[in-house]
Motif scaffolding. Structure first.
Motif, PDB file in Angstrom:
ATOM      1  N   GLU A 261      -7.942  -1.007  -4.101  1.00 22.95           N
ATOM      2  CA  GLU A 261      -7.758  -0.665  -2.692  1.00 22.95           C
ATOM      3  C   GLU A 261      -9.071  -0.071  -2.212  1.00 22.95           C
ATOM      4  O   GLU A 261      -9.465   1.011  -2.636  1.00 22.95           O
ATOM      5  CB  GLU A 261      -6.627   0.356  -2.560  1.00 22.95           C
TER       6      GLU A 261
ATOM      7  N   LYS B 197      -2.617  -1.567  -0.804  1.00 29.76           N
ATOM      8  CA  LYS B 197      -2.005  -1.011  -2.018  1.00 29.76           C
ATOM      9  C   LYS B 197      -2.470  -1.837  -3.208  1.00 29.76           C
ATOM     10  O   LYS B 197      -2.837  -2.988  -3.058  1.00 29.76           O
ATOM     11  CB  LYS B 197      -0.485  -1.031  -1.925  1.00 29.76           C
TER      12      LYS B 197
ATOM     13  N   TYR C 200       8.280   6.231  -1.102  1.00 31.32           N
ATOM     14  CA  TYR C 200       7.773   5.142  -1.939  1.00 31.32           C
ATOM     15  C   TYR C 200       8.916   4.287  -2.473  1.00 31.32           C
ATOM     16  O   TYR C 200       9.950   4.804  -2.899  1.00 31.32           O
ATOM     17  CB  TYR C 200       6.969   5.708  -3.121  1.00 31.32           C
TER      18      TYR C 200
ATOM     19  N   GLY D 298       0.489   2.148  -0.041  1.00 34.47           N
ATOM     20  CA  GLY D 298       1.258   2.578  -1.200  1.00 34.47           C
ATOM     21  C   GLY D 298       0.340   2.849  -2.363  1.00 34.47           C
ATOM     22  O   GLY D 298      -0.874   2.868  -2.225  1.00 34.47           O
ATOM     23  N   GLU D 299       0.964   3.047  -3.488  1.00 33.82           N
ATOM     24  CA  GLU D 299       0.228   3.233  -4.730  1.00 33.82           C
ATOM     25  C   GLU D 299       0.464   1.994  -5.574  1.00 33.82           C
ATOM     26  O   GLU D 299       1.159   1.078  -5.148  1.00 33.82           O
ATOM     27  CB  GLU D 299       0.720   4.497  -5.430  1.00 33.82           C
TER      28      GLU D 299
END
Length: 187
Positions: free
Chosen positions: A139, A112, A87, A76-77
């Motif tokens: 990350e 993430k 997301y 993910g971010e």
């Protein structure tokens, strides 16, 4: 310590029907053999799969109280996870876990970034009932935390359930790696 603490790991994978043993599964097996820390592993490829796995643990496993760490290995971010190319925000995750994580430590691998404001972390803790949320500010694909720092974190937490002491010891023993991956704890 009164009893062993276990890990419940949820890993996001592209397709639950096609993958059998991921590197995370192998690492958890090593942790069980070498560090004597038991775990349950579930793979998910959708948000519904994540919810089903969590509900199965909550309502079908009578030892749920022993699972102190909910370990999320999900890409993910920052403050989002990705499942099936979609997301989900940290707030959405909190709502899925609403009231179900009393006393648990929710730990994200460094797949993430976890970079919560004070308000975001407090919201997550209040909604879920979790004791703490932890993860990494960086990350770095070449240094997956499940191979390195997560193992040490879980081992230290197995020996001592005072999170402040655990994190202090983690930084003492693995300072450079903690700084490089930017280990974070919100409580």
């Amino acid at each position: 310590m009164e009893h062993e603490q276990f890990i419940f790991c949820l890993e996001a994978i592209p397709d639950v029907d096609s993958v059998h043993n991921t590197e995370v599964v192998k690492i958890l097996e090593e942790i069980a053999l070498q560090q004597d820390i038991a775990s349950i592993y579930k793979a998910c490829d959708t948000i519904e799969g994540l919810e089903e796995s969590l509900n199965a643990l909550l309502y079908d496993d009578h030892n749920f109280k022993d699972y102190e760490i909910i370990y999320l290995v999900m890409p993910g971010e920052a403050n989002n996870i990705m499942l099936n190319d979609y997301y989900y925000s940290i707030e959405e995750i909190a709502e899925i876990f609403e009231g179900k994580m009393k006393g648990k430590v929710i730990h994200f691998s460094n797949d993430k970034i976890l970079d919560l404001s004070e308000e975001e972390s407090q919201y997550f803790l209040d909604v879920t009932g979790a004791r703490a949320i932890s993860g990494y500010g960086r990350e770095i694909r070449e240094i997956p935390s499940y191979r390195t720092l997560d193992r040490a974190y879980f081992s230290l937490y197995q020996e001592n359930d005072d999170l402040m002491e655990v994190v202090e010891e983690l930084f003492k023993k693995h300072y450079d790696l903690c700084k490089l991956l930017d280990f974070r704890l919100y409580y």
